[in-house]
Structures are given as C-alpha cells and as structure tokens.
Design an enzyme around this catalytic site. Structure first.
Site, PDB file in Angstrom:
ATOM      1  N   ASP A   9      25.068 -13.694 -20.205  1.00 31.43           N
ATOM      2  CA  ASP A   9      24.993 -12.741 -21.315  1.00 31.43           C
ATOM      3  C   ASP A   9      25.460 -13.405 -22.614  1.00 31.43           C
ATOM      4  O   ASP A   9      26.623 -13.804 -22.721  1.00 31.43           O
ATOM      5  CB  ASP A   9      25.873 -11.528 -20.988  1.00 31.43           C
ATOM      6  CG  ASP A   9      25.572 -10.347 -21.887  1.00 31.43           C
ATOM      7  OD1 ASP A   9      24.790 -10.498 -22.838  1.00 31.43           O
ATOM      8  OD2 ASP A   9      26.137  -9.271 -21.636  1.00 31.43           O
ATOM      9  N   ASP A  10      24.573 -13.531 -23.573  1.00 33.03           N
ATOM     10  CA  ASP A  10      24.893 -14.106 -24.891  1.00 33.03           C
ATOM     11  C   ASP A  10      25.222 -15.607 -24.832  1.00 33.03           C
ATOM     12  O   ASP A  10      25.918 -16.128 -25.709  1.00 33.03           O
ATOM     13  CB  ASP A  10      26.072 -13.372 -25.576  1.00 33.03           C
ATOM     14  CG  ASP A  10      25.769 -11.927 -25.928  1.00 33.03           C
ATOM     15  OD1 ASP A  10      24.660 -11.444 -25.599  1.00 33.03           O
ATOM     16  OD2 ASP A  10      26.634 -11.278 -26.542  1.00 33.03           O
ATOM     17  N   LYS A  66      22.032 -14.326 -31.783  1.00 38.71           N
ATOM     18  CA  LYS A  66      21.793 -12.987 -31.222  1.00 38.71           C
ATOM     19  C   LYS A  66      21.417 -11.969 -32.301  1.00 38.71           C
ATOM     20  O   LYS A  66      21.975 -11.988 -33.397  1.00 38.71           O
ATOM     21  CB  LYS A  66      23.070 -12.526 -30.508  1.00 38.71           C
ATOM     22  CG  LYS A  66      23.067 -11.087 -30.019  1.00 38.71           C
ATOM     23  CD  LYS A  66      24.318 -10.793 -29.218  1.00 38.71           C
ATOM     24  CE  LYS A  66      24.395  -9.314 -28.856  1.00 38.71           C
ATOM     25  NZ  LYS A  66      25.517  -9.027 -27.937  1.00 38.71           N
ATOM     26  N   ASP A  81      20.297 -13.830 -21.613  1.00 39.29           N
ATOM     27  CA  ASP A  81      19.557 -12.646 -22.095  1.00 39.29           C
ATOM     28  C   ASP A  81      19.241 -12.680 -23.586  1.00 39.29           C
ATOM     29  O   ASP A  81      18.374 -11.964 -24.056  1.00 39.29           O
ATOM     30  CB  ASP A  81      20.322 -11.357 -21.757  1.00 39.29           C
ATOM     31  CG  ASP A  81      21.567 -11.171 -22.604  1.00 39.29           C
ATOM     32  OD1 ASP A  81      22.171 -12.176 -23.027  1.00 39.29           O
ATOM     33  OD2 ASP A  81      21.949 -10.015 -22.854  1.00 39.29           O
ATOM     34  N   ASN A  82      19.972 -13.496 -24.340  1.00 44.58           N
ATOM     35  CA  ASN A  82      19.716 -13.637 -25.788  1.00 44.58           C
ATOM     36  C   ASN A  82      20.628 -14.734 -26.316  1.00 44.58           C
ATOM     37  O   ASN A  82      21.458 -15.274 -25.583  1.00 44.58           O
ATOM     38  CB  ASN A  82      19.927 -12.314 -26.559  1.00 44.58           C
ATOM     39  CG  ASN A  82      21.257 -11.631 -26.290  1.00 44.58           C
ATOM     40  OD1 ASN A  82      21.324 -10.576 -25.681  1.00 44.58           O
ATOM     41  ND2 ASN A  82      22.344 -12.241 -26.744  1.00 44.58           N
ATOM     42  N   ARG A 115      16.716  -7.318 -20.920  1.00 42.81           N
ATOM     43  CA  ARG A 115      16.825  -7.106 -19.468  1.00 42.81           C
ATOM     44  C   ARG A 115      15.645  -6.302 -18.934  1.00 42.81           C
ATOM     45  O   ARG A 115      15.112  -6.588 -17.853  1.00 42.81           O
ATOM     46  CB  ARG A 115      18.150  -6.379 -19.154  1.00 42.81           C
ATOM     47  CG  ARG A 115      19.330  -7.310 -19.244  1.00 42.81           C
ATOM     48  CD  ARG A 115      20.627  -6.639 -19.637  1.00 42.81           C
ATOM     49  NE  ARG A 115      21.461  -7.664 -20.240  1.00 42.81           N
ATOM     50  CZ  ARG A 115      22.288  -8.453 -19.554  1.00 42.81           C
ATOM     51  NH1 ARG A 115      22.452  -8.269 -18.262  1.00 42.81           N
ATOM     52  NH2 ARG A 115      22.959  -9.397 -20.170  1.00 42.81           N
ATOM     53  N   LYS A 174      26.022  -7.208 -14.662  1.00 43.01           N
ATOM     54  CA  LYS A 174      25.745  -6.212 -15.709  1.00 43.01           C
ATOM     55  C   LYS A 174      24.337  -5.642 -15.559  1.00 43.01           C
ATOM     56  O   LYS A 174      23.384  -6.382 -15.359  1.00 43.01           O
ATOM     57  CB  LYS A 174      25.908  -6.892 -17.068  1.00 43.01           C
ATOM     58  CG  LYS A 174      25.470  -6.050 -18.258  1.00 43.01           C
ATOM     59  CD  LYS A 174      25.910  -6.715 -19.546  1.00 43.01           C
ATOM     60  CE  LYS A 174      25.157  -6.186 -20.747  1.00 43.01           C
ATOM     61  NZ  LYS A 174      25.640  -6.814 -21.995  1.00 43.01           N
ATOM     62  N   HIS A 182      22.959  -2.395 -17.665  1.00 40.26           N
ATOM     63  CA  HIS A 182      22.589  -2.063 -19.049  1.00 40.26           C
ATOM     64  C   HIS A 182      21.161  -1.543 -19.212  1.00 40.26           C
ATOM     65  O   HIS A 182      20.515  -1.762 -20.243  1.00 40.26           O
ATOM     66  CB  HIS A 182      22.815  -3.272 -19.985  1.00 40.26           C
ATOM     67  CG  HIS A 182      23.275  -2.838 -21.349  1.00 40.26           C
ATOM     68  ND1 HIS A 182      23.548  -3.700 -22.389  1.00 40.26           N
ATOM     69  CD2 HIS A 182      23.495  -1.580 -21.839  1.00 40.26           C
ATOM     70  CE1 HIS A 182      23.911  -3.014 -23.452  1.00 40.26           C
ATOM     71  NE2 HIS A 182      23.895  -1.733 -23.131  1.00 40.26           N
ATOM     72  N   HIS A 237      29.496 -12.749 -22.991  1.00 31.72           N
ATOM     73  CA  HIS A 237      29.559 -11.664 -23.984  1.00 31.72           C
ATOM     74  C   HIS A 237      31.045 -11.365 -24.202  1.00 31.72           C
ATOM     75  O   HIS A 237      31.815 -11.332 -23.243  1.00 31.72           O
ATOM     76  CB  HIS A 237      28.842 -10.458 -23.377  1.00 31.72           C
ATOM     77  CG  HIS A 237      28.626  -9.293 -24.283  1.00 31.72           C
ATOM     78  ND1 HIS A 237      29.665  -8.559 -24.811  1.00 31.72           N
ATOM     79  CD2 HIS A 237      27.481  -8.741 -24.753  1.00 31.72           C
ATOM     80  CE1 HIS A 237      29.155  -7.584 -25.563  1.00 31.72           C
ATOM     81  NE2 HIS A 237      27.845  -7.673 -25.554  1.00 31.72           N
ATOM     82  N   CYS A 275      20.745  -7.202 -25.569  1.00 30.29           N
ATOM     83  CA  CYS A 275      20.815  -7.019 -24.112  1.00 30.29           C
ATOM     84  C   CYS A 275      19.764  -6.104 -23.492  1.00 30.29           C
ATOM     85  O   CYS A 275      18.969  -6.535 -22.656  1.00 30.29           O
ATOM     86  CB  CYS A 275      22.181  -6.462 -23.739  1.00 30.29           C
ATOM     87  SG  CYS A 275      23.529  -7.572 -24.137  1.00 30.29           S
ATOM     88  N   SER A 284      27.618  -2.999 -21.306  1.00 28.08           N
ATOM     89  CA  SER A 284      28.323  -4.195 -21.772  1.00 28.08           C
ATOM     90  C   SER A 284      29.827  -4.123 -21.531  1.00 28.08           C
ATOM     91  O   SER A 284      30.422  -3.044 -21.522  1.00 28.08           O
ATOM     92  CB  SER A 284      28.069  -4.410 -23.272  1.00 28.08           C
ATOM     93  OG  SER A 284      26.720  -4.723 -23.460  1.00 28.08           O
TER      94      SER A 284
HETATM   95 MG    MG Z   1      23.369 -10.189 -24.383  1.00 27.98          MG
END
Ligand code: MG
Length: 470
Positions: free
Chosen positions: A44-45, A312, A291-292, A88, A141, A143, A239, A84, A166
């Site tokens: 994540d991130d 992001k 994811d980003n 996803r 996660k 989300h 994240h 996010c 998150s």
């Molecule tokens: Mg993310």
C-alpha cells in the site's frame, strides 16, 4: 522367419506399444496438470523507487531482488487509479473503476462511514477462479466496502483476515501526525482487525500486523497445498501510520519507512520459502506490486517514486506506475520487461492460465500477459488510460503520454489545469515527464485523441459507489 525371430519381433512390437502407451499417458497427464496457484502480494503506497531491485540506495529487499532476478521485473506496469479503493477494485475485477462506480469526483476512496462497496454484480478474480475449484483467501487490507455484503467473504473469498479499510482511518485521538515521531501508539487508530465477518481485535495491533499477515498466508498455503489456491495478500503498509515489529524496528538505514519495507520483504521470503518447501514453487505464480505511488507529503514516512514525477493521488507517472515483479521458477521467463502492463491484466492472465472463460456479459479492460510471462514475447498491452475519479486525465500509447488535465494532490504539485493544447511526453526518452514535445508531434496527438474518443464512445459509467456516507 525362425521361431526366435518371431519371438524377437513380437517382443519389439510389445515394447513399442508399451512405449507409445507411456507417451500417451504422459501427455494425458500433462493435459491434466494442475492449474497454477496464484499469490498476489499488494503493498500500500509503496513507490516505484522503494525496492533495492528498482534502485533504492538504502532499503534492503533481498527477497524481492531475488524474485526479480529469477522472474520478470516490469518497469512500465500500471495501476488503474492513484488511490487505494479504485486501484483495488480494478485489480480484482479487471475493469476500469469508472465502469462499476468505484471512483467518484466527490470522494476519492471509501471511508468508515461509507454506505456502499464493490457492487456484488461485479465478478472478482476470486469468484472467477472459484469456477475452476480454487481455494481463495484475502489477507490484509480490503477497502472495497466494510459492510458484510461487501466484505471478501461475499466477493468470492473463502477466507478473510485483515482490516476493512485504511490503517489511518478511525482516528481515536486528535493530534499531529508527528507528535510521537517513530513511536506512534497503535491505539491512536481504532482500526478493526477482522476474521471473515467478525471483528477479532480493535484497535488492531499494527506493530505485528505485517508479521501476522505473512503467517496467515503461509498457513493458508500449507492447508491448501493439495488443491489450486489463490491468495490475495494486501499489506496495509507502508501506508501511514508506519509500524514495524520488534525484529525490524530501528534496523534499516532508511529509518522506519525502510524497516517497514524490509519486514514486508522478509514476509515475501517466507512465502517463497513455504512454496519451495512444499514443492509448489514451479506451479505457483507470485506477483508483487503496489496499489499506487508514494504518499509524498508524509516526508520520511512516505516513499519514493524514484525518477518518476510526483506521487500518490496524481496522474503523473509517480502516482500510477508501480514496481512489479512476477516469479515462478520454470514458468516465468527471466527478463526485465519494459513493455506495458496493468494490474487489470492479472484477471485476464490468470483466467487464461486457469482455463476459465472470461465473462462475456460486460466490457473487460485487461489483456492476457501469458505470452510475455511464459515465453518472453512482446506484451499485448499497447495503451494505458490515466483516470482521476471518473475523468480521463491522460493517456499513454506506446512510449507517448498525452496529458489533457494535470492536477496535484495533498497540497503538492499545483491545482487542476485543463490543457487546451495537451502536453506530450516521450516516456522512453523522458521518464520524468520534463520536456513537452506536443508541437513536434501533432500526428501522435491525433492518434491518442482517437484512442480516447473510441474508449469514451462505448463507455457506460457505473453509479457512483463512493460518494454516499452515513
Ligand atoms: Mg494506497
């Protein structure tokens, strides 16, 4: 012919027949060789520049580096959104979020008071693989909606262990993010940890969460080693807020952010180890991606997009190009792939590998990357659409990227600008998006305009699922 000759001939014929039978049996067994297992590890991130193999100078990622050497490292791999929830949704459905309302111009992601989630009419990769008898688990996660009807167990997953949104949501105290430095009490965030549909811990102890996700994944693999399985392991870190377990905290030269990545990398190594120990490595495809892009305003607690612009939340390369590795010894041809790929392609690719027919009642946005993964052929993907919410901001065709609209995020990189004359970059020559060459290439602009127009001519936007809150 003597009796001896007759007997010898008969023996030869019998041997020949036996050998032919063995060949036929072997080929029949090949046809029935089990479909591959799939493990998607989704950070994540995590930024494009945050892994050793993608050039980070002080974060150590030996396990991911090894996967990249033994498998395929993709240097032009994209997510469908730079935040996010839509990212996803796109990975799990193989469709642009705009088609199913998992993006919005009112709210960029889902929140703990959101009413909706991923519409159940959508077909997730888990539901798709269930048709071929796969055991499926979502760990980490989610989300995509925290209400029971939207949780993984309602979306094709047999098992779920993780947090529903998150790790910075459900703030329990009001204080500055940096008030406790690197020692953030996990109790400051009242995030629930769930098993299937039950909350088993609240607040989730995030200091051990990466470790526990890895353990759950290893356990699931061991329990399902005799049937095809699909594990979607979506770490909720790096994240912010950042947490690392005792064994990793304070160890990385890159500080706490590096500790977090190194713990994720260790977990990747544990997954690889169990696959090898159980004799499953040759029949399992492992993918690692993010994811980003990195959440840059969080300074040293945010990652790095390397030489890519911004991060992001934006449709600059740093927001949507992610470090991606495919690994499966003897299946995935070792290579560095600079052709295009997208997380939406995983749905199509895995469906092809598992021999499950693609849905034919809806438009899909993925392509089958198997020829590239298995034979090292050119990627069939030729373009990328950069959506922000329900709007196309930019499009890439081959090496050219055309920006119609640019916009920063989180108080960085400026406000929304609609470009009457779009900006054109050659990402091969200019990966950092610095030198506008629109004036020199009107024919490229025309070609990309045509591509976007064709896409929009068949587009039916789904009902916004993110805007409504309680
Ligand atoms: Mg993310």
């Amino acid at each position: 012919m003597t009796t001896y000759q007759l007997v010898t001939k008969a023996r030869s014929l019998a041997l020949l027949t036996f050998l032919m039978f063995c060949c036929l049996l072997a080929s029949a067994q090949n046809d029935k060789s089990p479909p591959p297992n799939f493990v998607i590890i989704f950070a994540d991130d995590l930024g494009y520049g945050d892994l050793g193999t993608f050039g980070h100078p002080s974060i150590q990622t030996p396990n991911l580096d090894r996967m990249a050497t033994e498998g395929q490292k993709w240097t032009n791999f994209y997510v469908a959104a730079s935040v996010c929830t839509p990212s996803r949704a796109a990975l799990l459905t193989g469709r642009l979020p705009v088609r199913n309302g998992m993006c919005s111009n009112k709210s960029r992601v889902l929140f703990p008071n959101s009413v909706n989630g991923l519409p159940t009419e959508e077909i997730t990769l888990a539901e798709q693989l269930k048709q071929a008898g796969y055991a499926t688990a979502a760990i980490g996660k989610w989300h995509l909606g925290h209400k029971p009807e939207f949780l993984p167990t309602s979306q094709g997953f047999d098992y779920y262990y993780g947090i529903p949104y998150s790790n910075d949501m459900d703030k329990a105290v009001k204080k500055d993010y940096w008030a406790d430095g690197d020692d953030i009490p996990f109790q400051d965030y009242n995030v629930p940890l769930m098993r299937d549909t039950e909350i088993v811990e609240r607040p989730a102890d995030q200091t051990t969460i990466t470790k526990r996700y890895t353990e759950e994944t290893v356990k699931f693999i061991k329990e399902h080693k005799s049937e095809p399985f699909f594990v979607y392991l979506a770490h909720n870190l790096p994240h912010i807020p950042l947490f690392a377990s005792k064994d990793f905290k304070g160890k990385s030269k890159r500080g706490l952010y590096g500790d977090v990545i190194e713990e994720i990398d260790y977990g990747v190594g544990e997954v690889i180890k169990v696959l090898e120990e159980e004799g499953l490595a040759e029949n399992t495809i492992v993918v690692f991606t993010s994811d980003n892009g990195p959440w840059l305003p969080f300074k040293t607690h945010g990652g790095s997009a390397g030489l890519l612009r911004a991060g992001k939340g934006t449709t600059w390369e740093g927001g949507m190009r992610v470090p991606t590795i495919f690994w499966s010894p003897s299946r995935v041809t070792p290579a560095v792939v600079s052709d295009l790929g997208s997380t939406m392609d995983l749905f199509t690719t895995f469906s092809a590998m598992a021999q499950v027919a693609m849905p034919n009642d809806r438009l899909m946005d993925g392509v089958d990357l198997s020829p590239t993964l298995l034979k090292g052929e050119e990627s069939p993907r030729k373009h990328i659409l950069y959506y922000r919410g329900p709007e196309v901001y930019a499009a890439r065709l081959g090496e050219y990227k055309l920006h119609y609209i640019t916009q920063g995020e989180y108080g960085m990189f400026g406000g929304k600008e609609v470009h009457e004359t779009p900006i054109l970059y050659h990402l091969g020559h200019d990966p950092s998006e610095q030198f506008d060459i629109a004036a020199e290439h009107p024919e490229v602009i025309e070609e990309i305009n045509q591509l976007v127009k064709e896409h929009q001519s068949t587009l039916v936007k789904g009902k916004d699922q993110l805007a409504e809150r309680e």
